[in-house]
Design an enzyme around this catalytic site. Sequence first.
Site, PDB file in Angstrom:
ATOM      1  N   ASN A  39     -14.090 -64.277   7.475  1.00 59.67           N
ATOM      2  CA  ASN A  39     -14.187 -63.254   8.440  1.00 59.67           C
ATOM      3  C   ASN A  39     -14.871 -63.927   9.568  1.00 59.67           C
ATOM      4  OD1 ASN A  39     -16.452 -63.589   6.656  1.00 59.67           O
ATOM      5  ND2 ASN A  39     -17.380 -61.184   7.307  1.00 59.67           N
ATOM      6  N   ILE A  40     -14.693 -63.440  10.797  1.00 62.59           N
ATOM      7  CA  ILE A  40     -15.020 -64.059  12.086  1.00 62.59           C
ATOM      8  C   ILE A  40     -15.547 -62.731  12.971  1.00 62.59           C
ATOM      9  CG2 ILE A  40     -14.534 -65.521  14.209  1.00 62.59           C
ATOM     10  CD1 ILE A  40     -12.403 -66.893  12.601  1.00 62.59           C
ATOM     11  N   CYS A  50     -11.128 -59.934   9.679  1.00 58.00           N
ATOM     12  CA  CYS A  50     -11.280 -60.260   8.339  1.00 58.00           C
ATOM     13  C   CYS A  50     -10.595 -61.747   8.092  1.00 58.00           C
ATOM     14  CB  CYS A  50     -10.507 -59.142   7.477  1.00 58.00           C
ATOM     15  SG  CYS A  50     -11.151 -57.321   7.947  1.00 58.00           S
ATOM     16  N   GLU A  52      -9.164 -62.278   5.036  1.00 58.57           N
ATOM     17  CA  GLU A  52      -7.530 -62.186   4.738  1.00 58.57           C
ATOM     18  C   GLU A  52      -6.508 -62.404   6.046  1.00 58.57           C
ATOM     19  OE1 GLU A  52     -10.091 -60.134   4.429  1.00 58.57           O
ATOM     20  OE2 GLU A  52      -9.730 -58.672   2.464  1.00 58.57           O
ATOM     21  N   CYS A  87      -9.626 -54.582   3.068  1.00 60.65           N
ATOM     22  CA  CYS A  87      -9.621 -53.306   4.052  1.00 60.65           C
ATOM     23  C   CYS A  87      -8.156 -52.911   4.196  1.00 60.65           C
ATOM     24  CB  CYS A  87     -10.475 -53.743   5.168  1.00 60.65           C
ATOM     25  SG  CYS A  87      -9.426 -54.456   6.572  1.00 60.65           S
ATOM     26  N   CYS A  90      -5.973 -55.130   6.556  1.00 56.21           N
ATOM     27  CA  CYS A  90      -5.327 -56.321   5.884  1.00 56.21           C
ATOM     28  C   CYS A  90      -4.115 -55.848   4.953  1.00 56.21           C
ATOM     29  CB  CYS A  90      -6.673 -56.845   5.153  1.00 56.21           C
ATOM     30  SG  CYS A  90      -7.699 -57.847   6.367  1.00 56.21           S
TER      31      CYS A  90
HETATM   32  N1  THU Z   1     -14.180 -58.053   6.057  1.00 53.62           N
HETATM   33  C1  THU Z   1     -13.282 -58.923   5.486  1.00 53.62           C
HETATM   34  O1  THU Z   1     -13.451 -60.001   5.812  1.00 53.62           O
HETATM   35  N2  THU Z   1     -12.195 -58.318   4.543  1.00 53.62           N
HETATM   36  C2  THU Z   1     -12.235 -57.321   4.060  1.00 53.62           C
HETATM   37  O2  THU Z   1     -11.189 -56.977   3.629  1.00 53.62           O
HETATM   38  C3  THU Z   1     -13.287 -56.379   4.295  1.00 53.62           C
HETATM   39  C4  THU Z   1     -14.194 -56.686   5.355  1.00 53.62           C
HETATM   40  C5  THU Z   1     -15.299 -58.068   6.684  1.00 53.62           C
HETATM   41  C6  THU Z   1     -15.269 -57.864   8.296  1.00 53.62           C
HETATM   42  C7  THU Z   1     -16.661 -58.044   8.417  1.00 53.62           C
HETATM   43  O3  THU Z   1     -16.982 -59.057   9.052  1.00 53.62           O
HETATM   44  C8  THU Z   1     -17.545 -57.846   7.225  1.00 53.62           C
HETATM   45  O4  THU Z   1     -16.427 -58.114   6.385  1.00 53.62           O
HETATM   46  C9  THU Z   1     -18.074 -56.317   7.125  1.00 53.62           C
HETATM   47  O5  THU Z   1     -17.205 -55.268   7.225  1.00 53.62           O
END
Ligand code: THU
Length: 131
Positions: A39-40, A50, A52, A87, A90
């Site tokens: 995640n960035i 995210c 993914e 999420c 994604c």
């Molecule tokens: N996040 C992901 O990388 N993948 C997901 O499926 C759920 C959420 C990240 C986004 C954000 O940087 C952090 O988690 C909190 O929501």
Amino acid sequence: MNNINLLKENLKFSYSPYSHFKVSAVLVTKSGKVYTGVNIENASYGGTICAERVAIFKAVSEGEKEFEKIYLYVEDKQGKHPIVPPCGICRQVMSEFSMDMEVIMLGDNDKIEKSTVKELLPHSFDNKYLD
Ligand code: THU
């Protein structure tokens, strides 16, 4: 390095100074290539992406569109949550390319849960509605 070790190693690249919620992904294509993602986040929160989608977009940007499986890992040192599922955005992006893709969610203490995009996103919107 196997995919699970890569998944955990890769977590250190998560850029998550706002949520402090580190997510790592490892995507395996049907052709056998492996793409990582984290995640960035962004100071303008909506600019966040995210893990993914980073992995999927890296792959698609190199011509890969058929995916076998994606591994997901969220560090949970305090044991606050069990397995973290992808999420909704994604799931939708996954569904664009591979409804059959396996989604392997890994937690700490070797907790593991497996599903598929089809199971995670039933009744999805797809390109047949665009005709
Ligand atoms: N996040 C992901 O990388 N993948 C997901 O499926 C759920 C959420 C990240 C986004 C954000 O940087 C952090 O988690 C909190 O929501």
